[in-house]
Design a protein around this motif. Structure first.
Motif, PDB file in Angstrom:
ATOM      1  N   UNK A   1       0.917  -1.612   0.171  1.00 32.73           N
ATOM      2  CA  UNK A   1      -0.605  -0.079  -0.187  1.00 32.73           C
ATOM      3  C   UNK A   1       0.569   1.118   0.233  1.00 32.73           C
ATOM      4  N   UNK A   2       1.985   1.531   0.889  1.00 36.32           N
ATOM      5  CA  UNK A   2       2.542   3.092   0.833  1.00 36.32           C
ATOM      6  C   UNK A   2       3.045   3.103  -0.897  1.00 36.32           C
ATOM      7  N   UNK A   3       3.818   1.990  -0.971  1.00 37.38           N
ATOM      8  CA  UNK A   3       4.097   1.949  -2.597  1.00 37.38           C
ATOM      9  C   UNK A   3       3.135   2.597  -3.776  1.00 37.38           C
ATOM     10  N   UNK A   4       2.324   1.983  -3.113  1.00 35.29           N
ATOM     11  CA  UNK A   4       0.778   2.108  -4.388  1.00 35.29           C
ATOM     12  C   UNK A   4       0.790   3.614  -4.206  1.00 35.29           C
ATOM     13  N   UNK A   5       0.414   4.210  -2.667  1.00 38.51           N
ATOM     14  CA  UNK A   5       0.325   5.293  -3.097  1.00 38.51           C
ATOM     15  C   UNK A   5       1.089   6.334  -3.360  1.00 38.51           C
ATOM     16  N   UNK A   6       2.508   6.015  -2.776  1.00 39.83           N
ATOM     17  CA  UNK A   6       3.314   6.993  -3.705  1.00 39.83           C
ATOM     18  C   UNK A   6       3.446   6.716  -5.068  1.00 39.83           C
ATOM     19  N   UNK A   7       3.091   5.660  -6.509  1.00 40.10           N
ATOM     20  CA  UNK A   7       2.734   5.726  -7.211  1.00 40.10           C
ATOM     21  C   UNK A   7       1.628   6.338  -7.919  1.00 40.10           C
ATOM     22  N   UNK A   8       0.356   6.439  -7.527  1.00 33.62           N
ATOM     23  CA  UNK A   8      -0.732   7.476  -7.500  1.00 33.62           C
ATOM     24  C   UNK A   8      -0.331   8.894  -7.401  1.00 33.62           C
ATOM     25  N   UNK A   9       0.716   9.460  -6.214  1.00 33.13           N
ATOM     26  CA  UNK A   9       1.369  10.657  -6.186  1.00 33.13           C
ATOM     27  C   UNK A   9       2.247  10.939  -7.336  1.00 33.13           C
ATOM     28  N   UNK A  10       2.772  10.522  -8.005  1.00 33.25           N
ATOM     29  CA  UNK A  10       3.986  10.112  -9.368  1.00 33.25           C
ATOM     30  C   UNK A  10       3.391  10.465 -10.598  1.00 33.25           C
ATOM     31  N   UNK A  11       1.923   9.617 -10.347  1.00 36.56           N
ATOM     32  CA  UNK A  11       1.126  10.147 -11.748  1.00 36.56           C
ATOM     33  C   UNK A  11       0.356  11.095 -11.504  1.00 36.56           C
TER      34      UNK A  11
ATOM     35  N   UNK B   1      26.160  28.695   2.854  1.00 36.71           N
ATOM     36  CA  UNK B   1      25.101  27.382   3.283  1.00 36.71           C
ATOM     37  C   UNK B   1      24.020  27.449   1.596  1.00 36.71           C
ATOM     38  N   UNK B   2      24.023  28.393   1.547  1.00 40.46           N
ATOM     39  CA  UNK B   2      23.175  27.869  -0.234  1.00 40.46           C
ATOM     40  C   UNK B   2      22.797  26.575  -1.283  1.00 40.46           C
ATOM     41  N   UNK B   3      21.401  26.780  -1.529  1.00 45.35           N
ATOM     42  CA  UNK B   3      21.066  25.217  -1.546  1.00 45.35           C
ATOM     43  C   UNK B   3      20.881  24.582  -0.709  1.00 45.35           C
ATOM     44  N   UNK B   4      20.387  24.494   0.419  1.00 45.13           N
ATOM     45  CA  UNK B   4      20.376  23.831   1.042  1.00 45.13           C
ATOM     46  C   UNK B   4      18.776  24.387   1.722  1.00 45.13           C
ATOM     47  N   UNK B   5      18.291  22.440   2.009  1.00 47.39           N
ATOM     48  CA  UNK B   5      16.771  22.891   2.203  1.00 47.39           C
ATOM     49  C   UNK B   5      17.399  22.898   3.591  1.00 47.39           C
ATOM     50  N   UNK B   6      15.771  24.361   4.104  1.00 48.38           N
ATOM     51  CA  UNK B   6      15.567  25.320   5.522  1.00 48.38           C
ATOM     52  C   UNK B   6      15.081  23.663   6.128  1.00 48.38           C
ATOM     53  N   UNK B   7      15.377  24.126   7.225  1.00 50.08           N
ATOM     54  CA  UNK B   7      14.760  23.235   8.343  1.00 50.08           C
ATOM     55  C   UNK B   7      14.447  21.556   8.033  1.00 50.08           C
ATOM     56  N   UNK B   8      13.820  20.821   8.599  1.00 52.98           N
ATOM     57  CA  UNK B   8      13.394  19.663   8.561  1.00 52.98           C
ATOM     58  C   UNK B   8      12.414  19.359   7.053  1.00 52.98           C
ATOM     59  N   UNK B   9      12.831  18.309   6.467  1.00 46.71           N
ATOM     60  CA  UNK B   9      11.892  18.323   5.402  1.00 46.71           C
ATOM     61  C   UNK B   9      11.140  17.382   5.030  1.00 46.71           C
ATOM     62  N   UNK B  10       9.835  17.626   4.580  1.00 48.91           N
ATOM     63  CA  UNK B  10       8.355  16.412   5.313  1.00 48.91           C
ATOM     64  C   UNK B  10       8.961  15.304   4.779  1.00 48.91           C
ATOM     65  N   UNK B  11       8.224  14.384   5.876  1.00 47.31           N
ATOM     66  CA  UNK B  11       9.103  13.406   5.165  1.00 47.31           C
ATOM     67  C   UNK B  11       7.580  12.136   4.647  1.00 47.31           C
ATOM     68  N   UNK B  12       7.311  11.434   4.867  1.00 48.48           N
ATOM     69  CA  UNK B  12       6.660  10.284   3.830  1.00 48.48           C
ATOM     70  C   UNK B  12       5.707   9.285   5.457  1.00 48.48           C
ATOM     71  N   UNK B  13       5.989   8.519   6.025  1.00 47.33           N
ATOM     72  CA  UNK B  13       5.760   8.291   7.530  1.00 47.33           C
ATOM     73  C   UNK B  13       5.575   6.707   6.284  1.00 47.33           C
TER      74      UNK B  13
END
Length: 616
Positions: free
Chosen positions: A352-362, A599-611
């Motif tokens: 299910x996690x892989x399938x939901x990732x596929x839907x986000x990519x699509x 430090x230019x080009x670094x992601x600011x703060x913690x990136x949003x995870x997927x869980x």
């Protein structure tokens, strides 16, 4: 009468008994004298006698292929553990012989996976002057554009590096630039080249130039080789991208600085003779979002981008992200996305996690111009919400171009629990009831057929995961771990976190309970009811906890089921280590680059995870 013996028809005379006794005695005396007087002379005296007293029975020589199975082989030290070769329980060793079916034959460690050597990432440089005073919003917007640039080139196999005034000042030729009276744009462009010349050979890229093409594109393949025999610019890209060696770059910089008419130049290209560059007319995989391109291609938003300041940069960044996503969708539009589901019964929760990732990519990315195409691909197929990419859940892996594969590799314990729908497993059941290497056998059935042992199947699997083609056409996850939080870097664009409207209208009559159910392909396996799906969740969560913490008896059970499913265990450890190494490589590089260019080009703060469950 005594018997008369004959020889060739002639009678043999009988020998008297006395003569027989004399003959036998003579033979006996000769034998005794031979043993007494000749044998001691044949034995060497002195220390060399020890090789007879310490003589050991020699073992038969085994063929090379079976030496790893020889129980009498001498104990050898395992290969040394390199830095940054572990991540949690995952451990790996990079070696050219990574296609060995079982890693322990080389690593001499059951918990250490054998991975291919890391591919060399050629550096690609851009220039950003972080010393200019900017407000917080402007700096945030420019940083977002730099993150987009770094992420896109990293996903294509490059090492993006941001240069600044410090690299330019470190160049001995910078003193010559300081004494020149030049306009700021020309001086900034020359500083850009001085910073590049200070970094040896490579690629010099504007941060608004992005790779928009397939991983196998001929130009991108050429640039990844890291060898640039001539100083080259690309037709109609202006200052978007240059490639060249250290010698050629140095010569070009000196020509520009020694140009007596440098005051009348508008950029570096006009400051040197035309023959300085080799002009390449073919660059279909590069998109340059300069002011001229935006004005010609996207007139509806040109005012917002050109005159909007910070807002305009954010709009431009969103446009570039949507084009990167759309380009990826176009590359795999022919066959879509395959979410592998071997042994599909009771495996819905596992994939299910892989399938939901596929839907986000699509799904379609948010864009200020939804129907637009990248500047280098004017005939692209824009994303339409009502007609998304095709997503399938086949049971076996297919090596097909134009198909992106997302695989979920379960531990043998997880596989046995879900396949047999059992919440209790013990060693007698494993040996008497369970089949061996079920997951890998089903996954490679179309590639290897039936009746093939685990070794050849593992080679096919490792090629699918870690070969150059495999890394560009597939993503392999482990069932017991959450989705990696940095998947955006793996694909090169921001994956949508929220579902978007499909654009299909539904009438309120009939009600939801009476509407026709969505079509389900029988090849995707049975659809579990609510009770089955709830039990699948429970069994999967139990398997996840089993992988985190175990008692002594559970450790023995884990060892037993891994020993019973050697091929499935090797596949699981290989996929886990390969994904972990990719993350460690990126984090190490990002940590090093934070020290430069402010430090230019670094992601600011913690990136949003997927869980684990995207929909939660």
């Amino acid at each position: 009468m005594p018997v008369q013996y004959t020889f060739m028809g002639r009678p043999i005379p009988r020998m008297p008994p006395k003569r027989i006794a004399v003959l036998l005695g003579t033979i006996a005396i000769f034998a005794v004298f031979t043993l007494v007087f000749t044998l001691p002379n044949s034995i060497p005296a002195g220390p060399s006698l020890s090789k007879f007293t310490d003589h050991r029975i020699s073992l038969p020589k085994l063929p090379k292929a079976s030496r790893i199975l020889n129980p009498f082989r001498q104990v050898a030290h395992p290969p040394p553990v390199a830095k940054n070769s572990t991540d949690g329980e995952a451990s790996w060793y990079s070696h050219w012989n990574w296609l060995s079916p079982f890693s322990s034959s080389v690593t001499l460690d059951e918990n250490r996976s054998l991975l291919p050597p890391l591919a060399d990432r050629p550096p690609i440089y851009t220039y950003y002057d972080h010393t200019i005073d900017r407000d917080a919003e402007r700096r945030t917007a420019e940083n977002a554009v730099l993150v987009t640039w770094r992420r896109a080139w990293w996903a294509q196999g490059f090492k993006p590096i941001i240069l600044g005034p410090a690299e330019a000042m470190n160049n001995p030729l910078y003193r010559q630039l300081q004494i020149l009276d030049l306009d700021d744009p020309v001086k900034t462009d020359l500083s850009r080249w001085l910073a590049w010349e200070n970094m040896q050979s490579g690629l010099l890229c504007h941060y608004l130039t992005l790779p928009m093409g397939a991983y196998e594109d001929t130009l991108l393949v050429y640039l990844r080789r890291g060898e640039y025999p001539k100083l080259t610019r690309y037709d109609n890209l202006g200052s978007g991208l240059f490639s060249g060696s250290k010698v050629d770059v140095t010569a070009a910089v000196k020509l520009a600085l020694d140009n007596p008419d440098l005051k009348n130049a508008v950029d570096f290209i006009s400051a040197v003779p035309p023959e300085t560059f080799n002009v390449d007319p073919k660059h279909d995989s590069l998109a340059f979002y300069d002011a001229t391109t935006v004005k010609d291609r996207y007139p509806k938003i040109v005012e917002d981008i050109s005159g909007g300041g910070t807002k305009g940069l954010m709009i431009l960044n969103q446009l570039m992200l949507s084009h990167l996503h759309n380009t990826w969708q176009n590359v795999f539009a022919a066959n879509g996305i395959a979410v592998l589901k071997p042994e599909p019964e009771h495996m819905t929760s596992l994939v299910d996690p892989a399938l939901q990732l596929a839907h986000r990519l699509a799904q379609c990315a948010q864009s200020p111009m939804p129907a637009s195409c990248p500047p280098n691909r004017p005939r692209c197929k824009p994303c339409v919400a009502s007609n998304p990419m095709k997503i399938t859940t086949p049971p076996a892996y297919r090596n097909v171009s134009g198909l992106y594969t997302i695989g979920t590799v379960p531990h043998p314990y997880t596989m046995a629990t879900l396949k047999h729908f059992r919440d209790k497993i013990d060693v007698p059941w494993i040996r008497r009831k369970s089949d061996r290497d079920v997951w890998l056998s089903t996954l490679t059935k179309e590639l290897s057929g039936t009746g093939v042992s685990g070794g050849p199947r593992l080679i096919k699997f490792k090629e699918a995961v870690a070969s150059q083609f495999g890394t560009a056409h597939s993503l392999w996850l482990t069932a017991e771990k959450d989705l990696p939080p940095d998947l955006d870097w793996y694909f090169g664009f921001s994956i949508p976190r929220n579902e978007t409207d499909t654009g299909k209208s539904e009438t309120p009559v009939p009600g939801p309970e009476r509407r026709p159910k969505p079509y389900h392909d029988p090849k995707d396996g049975p659809v579990p009811d609510e009770a089955q799906q709830e039990k699948e969740h429970e069994l999967l969560e139990k398997a996840i906890q089993f992988s985190i913490a175990r008692t002594a008896d559970e450790d023995k059970l884990k060892g037993a089921i891994e020993a019973w499913n050697l091929a499935d265990t090797e596949a699981w450890k290989f996929a886990r280590a390969f994904l972990a190494r990719a993350r460690v490589e990126r984090l190490k590089w990002e940590e090093e680059e934070k020290k430069y260019a402010g430090g230019a080009g670094a992601e600011r703060g913690d990136s949003e995870g997927w869980g684990r469950w995207i929909g939660d």
